[in-house]
Design a protein around this motif. Structure first.
Motif, mmCIF file in Angstrom:
data_model
loop_
_atom_site.group_PDB
_atom_site.id
_atom_site.type_symbol
_atom_site.label_atom_id
_atom_site.label_comp_id
_atom_site.label_asym_id
_atom_site.label_seq_id
_atom_site.Cartn_x
_atom_site.Cartn_y
_atom_site.Cartn_z
ATOM 1 N N ARG A 106 12.529 5.337 -8.785
ATOM 2 C CA ARG A 106 11.862 5.266 -7.628
ATOM 3 C C ARG A 106 11.897 4.249 -6.798
ATOM 4 N N LEU A 107 11.740 3.062 -7.333
ATOM 5 C CA LEU A 107 11.578 1.810 -6.284
ATOM 6 C C LEU A 107 13.037 1.290 -6.086
ATOM 7 N N THR A 108 13.961 1.678 -6.749
ATOM 8 C CA THR A 108 15.638 1.323 -6.303
ATOM 9 C C THR A 108 15.989 2.352 -5.518
ATOM 10 N N GLN A 109 15.634 3.570 -5.569
ATOM 11 C CA GLN A 109 16.075 4.619 -4.644
ATOM 12 C C GLN A 109 15.306 4.474 -3.137
ATOM 13 N N ARG A 110 14.250 4.457 -3.293
ATOM 14 C CA ARG A 110 13.185 4.374 -1.997
ATOM 15 C C ARG A 110 13.250 2.823 -1.234
ATOM 16 N N TYR A 111 13.159 1.861 -2.077
ATOM 17 C CA TYR A 111 12.856 0.736 -1.595
ATOM 18 C C TYR A 111 13.999 -0.341 -1.697
ATOM 19 N N ALA A 168 0.856 -1.059 0.087
ATOM 20 C CA ALA A 168 0.062 -0.117 0.028
ATOM 21 C C ALA A 168 0.777 1.218 0.028
ATOM 22 N N ASP A 169 1.798 1.174 0.847
ATOM 23 C CA ASP A 169 2.999 2.379 0.947
ATOM 24 C C ASP A 169 3.617 2.695 -0.567
ATOM 25 N N ILE A 170 3.995 1.561 -1.371
ATOM 26 C CA ILE A 170 4.611 1.617 -2.683
ATOM 27 C C ILE A 170 3.561 2.179 -3.729
ATOM 28 N N LYS A 171 2.252 1.859 -3.473
ATOM 29 C CA LYS A 171 1.315 2.354 -4.394
ATOM 30 C C LYS A 171 1.096 3.690 -3.939
ATOM 31 N N ALA A 172 0.819 4.183 -2.760
ATOM 32 C CA ALA A 172 0.764 5.637 -2.503
ATOM 33 C C ALA A 172 2.039 6.482 -3.185
ATOM 34 N N ASP A 173 3.321 6.002 -2.679
ATOM 35 C CA ASP A 173 4.315 6.665 -3.020
ATOM 36 C C ASP A 173 4.440 7.060 -4.546
ATOM 37 N N LEU A 174 4.254 6.002 -5.398
ATOM 38 C CA LEU A 174 4.483 5.971 -6.757
ATOM 39 C C LEU A 174 3.521 7.276 -7.544
ATOM 40 N N GLU A 175 2.219 6.923 -6.941
ATOM 41 C CA GLU A 175 1.161 7.890 -7.369
ATOM 42 C C GLU A 175 1.428 9.332 -6.777
ATOM 43 N N GLN A 176 2.159 9.431 -5.679
ATOM 44 C CA GLN A 176 2.422 10.752 -5.444
ATOM 45 C C GLN A 176 3.725 11.605 -5.850
ATOM 46 N N HIS A 177 4.774 10.395 -6.018
ATOM 47 C CA HIS A 177 6.073 11.293 -6.453
ATOM 48 C C HIS A 177 6.594 10.859 -7.487
ATOM 49 N N VAL A 178 5.911 10.044 -8.592
ATOM 50 C CA VAL A 178 6.295 9.916 -9.837
ATOM 51 C C VAL A 178 5.106 10.482 -10.770
ATOM 52 N N SER A 179 5.549 11.428 -11.337
ATOM 53 C CA SER A 179 4.746 12.649 -12.065
ATOM 54 C C SER A 179 4.150 12.061 -13.219
ATOM 55 N N VAL A 180 4.625 10.698 -14.086
ATOM 56 C CA VAL A 180 4.056 10.260 -15.037
ATOM 57 C C VAL A 180 2.934 8.994 -14.632
ATOM 58 N N VAL A 181 3.003 8.651 -13.360
ATOM 59 C CA VAL A 181 2.275 7.695 -13.136
ATOM 60 C C VAL A 181 0.679 8.358 -12.581
ATOM 61 N N ARG A 182 -0.298 7.876 -13.044
ATOM 62 C CA ARG A 182 -1.446 8.303 -12.334
ATOM 63 C C ARG A 182 -2.312 7.451 -11.438
ATOM 64 N N ASN A 183 -2.020 6.143 -11.703
ATOM 65 C CA ASN A 183 -2.565 4.962 -10.842
ATOM 66 C C ASN A 183 -1.510 3.739 -10.841
ATOM 67 N N ALA A 184 -1.407 3.084 -9.658
ATOM 68 C CA ALA A 184 -0.551 1.847 -9.671
ATOM 69 C C ALA A 184 -1.404 0.891 -8.708
#
Length: 354
Positions: free
Chosen positions: A318-323, A265-281
């Motif tokens: 994002r996933l490499t740097q954050r997680y 759930a944190d990954i989903k929220a993180d990608l949607e909030q911090h990756v500008s090209v992602v609308r929904n994960a």
């Protein structure tokens, strides 16, 4: 329709034209007019750590090899000493050391064969042998602990004469051998579940030898022999605690559970909030090959105008740097989720995925 390959082999060369994780400067696959989705794989995973992990593997194998020699040699001495003295504490520790010798041998073989390259039948290679070895070692500890408890209960009902002097000498030698093996393993990679299992085996042996020394001293001073099975039960409890941790962790990996410390759930929220090209994960799945090698797959809906390639790159970074997850498979969907009717990780419907 493109199927989601949850176990995407990191070294496999996919030829589908919509795999935008590859670098093809002559043209951008995303610029073509494809169907409503694109399935993109990113294969730039983990190579920066391969040399580091290989070095750890070689060092860990040597450490386990030396620990095996130390334990195997003293195991013979302790079995003889336990029989001669009649001490259950020594025999319990010797039985534990028999298990340890087998466990260390299994661990060594797992690391050795785990370096073999992947095949078409085993697309991830033999790395999971390390986890299987840890699981078997943990189960073996349960059996040893159960045997100690049963034998101790029998000794309470039918006391056996114990030679305190022989018991004390052998226990001291055993403690020295276990300390040597413990120090050899202690400098290894503690994140490796297989090595950690071997380390816990030897730690249990150290406690067993210490308990045998205490029991021998009490018997020499007071002739109170029940201390021998009593301390043996104490050692069994320590062994069970170690065994449970190893079995639980290794079984979680074998069941392909989400890696420790990773919240989907944190990954989903993180990608949607911090990756500008992602609308929904959504459809996010994470699992581990070993305790150190994690993988993740997911579906994403892009923002209008974003290309498949830039989405894959942004999500991977994002996933490499954050997680710290560098092997990622991304399926990009322009419209509704192609797996409509499935459920999110939180149980909500994915039809449509928005």
């Amino acid at each position: 329709m493109v199927d989601e390959h949850r176990h995407d082999h990191p070294g496999h060369d996919h030829s589908a034209p919509d795999h935008a994780g590859h670098d093809h400067p002559a043209h951008d696959h995303a610029d073509h007019d494809h169907s409503s989705h694109a399935h993109a794989h990113d294969h730039g995973h983990g190579h920066s750590h391969s040399g580091h992990n290989h070095l750890h593997g070689v060092t860990d194998q040597r450490r386990i090899g030396w620990a095996f020699l130390i334990i195997a040699i003293f195991m013979i001495v302790e079995v003889a000493g336990g029989v001669m003295s009649g001490s259950l504490a020594l025999l319990a520790d010797a039985g534990h050391m028999v298990s340890d010798a087998a466990a260390l041998g299994f661990s060594w073989a797992a690391i050795h064969y785990g370096r073999r390259p992947a095949t078409s039948q085993l697309s991830y290679g033999y790395k999971r042998l390390e986890i299987l070895a840890a699981f078997v070692n943990g189960c073996a500890l349960f059996v040893i602990a159960a045997w100690i408890v049963i034998e101790a209960i029998t000794r309470f009902a039918n006391p056996v004469p114990v030679t305190g002097t022989t018991m004390l000498i052998v226990a001291f030698i055993g403690l020295a051998a276990n300390i040597a093996a413990f120090l050899v393993l202690h400098g290894g990679n503690r994140e490796n579940l297989n090595l950690r299992g071997a380390w816990l085996h030897v730690l249990g042996d150290m406690l067993g030898s210490a308990a045998a020394i205490v029991a021998a001293v009490v018997i020499l001073l007071t002739h109170w022999t029940p201390i021998d099975p009593l301390l043996s039960i104490f050692v069994a409890v320590i062994i069970l605690k170690s065994a449970w941790g190893i079995v639980r962790s290794s079984a979680h990996i074998l069941l392909e559970g989400t890696p420790e410390g990773v919240e989907l759930a944190d990954i989903k929220a993180d990608l949607e909030q911090h990756v500008s090209v992602v609308r929904n994960a959504h459809h996010i799945h994470a699992w581990s090959i070993t305790g150190e090698q994690h993988l993740l797959t997911l579906h994403v809906h892009p923002v209008p105008g974003a290309t498949t390639r830039e989405i894959v790159i942004a999500v991977k970074q994002r996933l490499t740097q954050r997680y710290g997850i560098s092997h990622v498979t991304v399926q990009v969907e322009e419209e509704e989720c192609i797996d409509a009717g499935h459920e999110h990780e939180d149980g909500s419907s994915t039809s449509p995925c928005a």
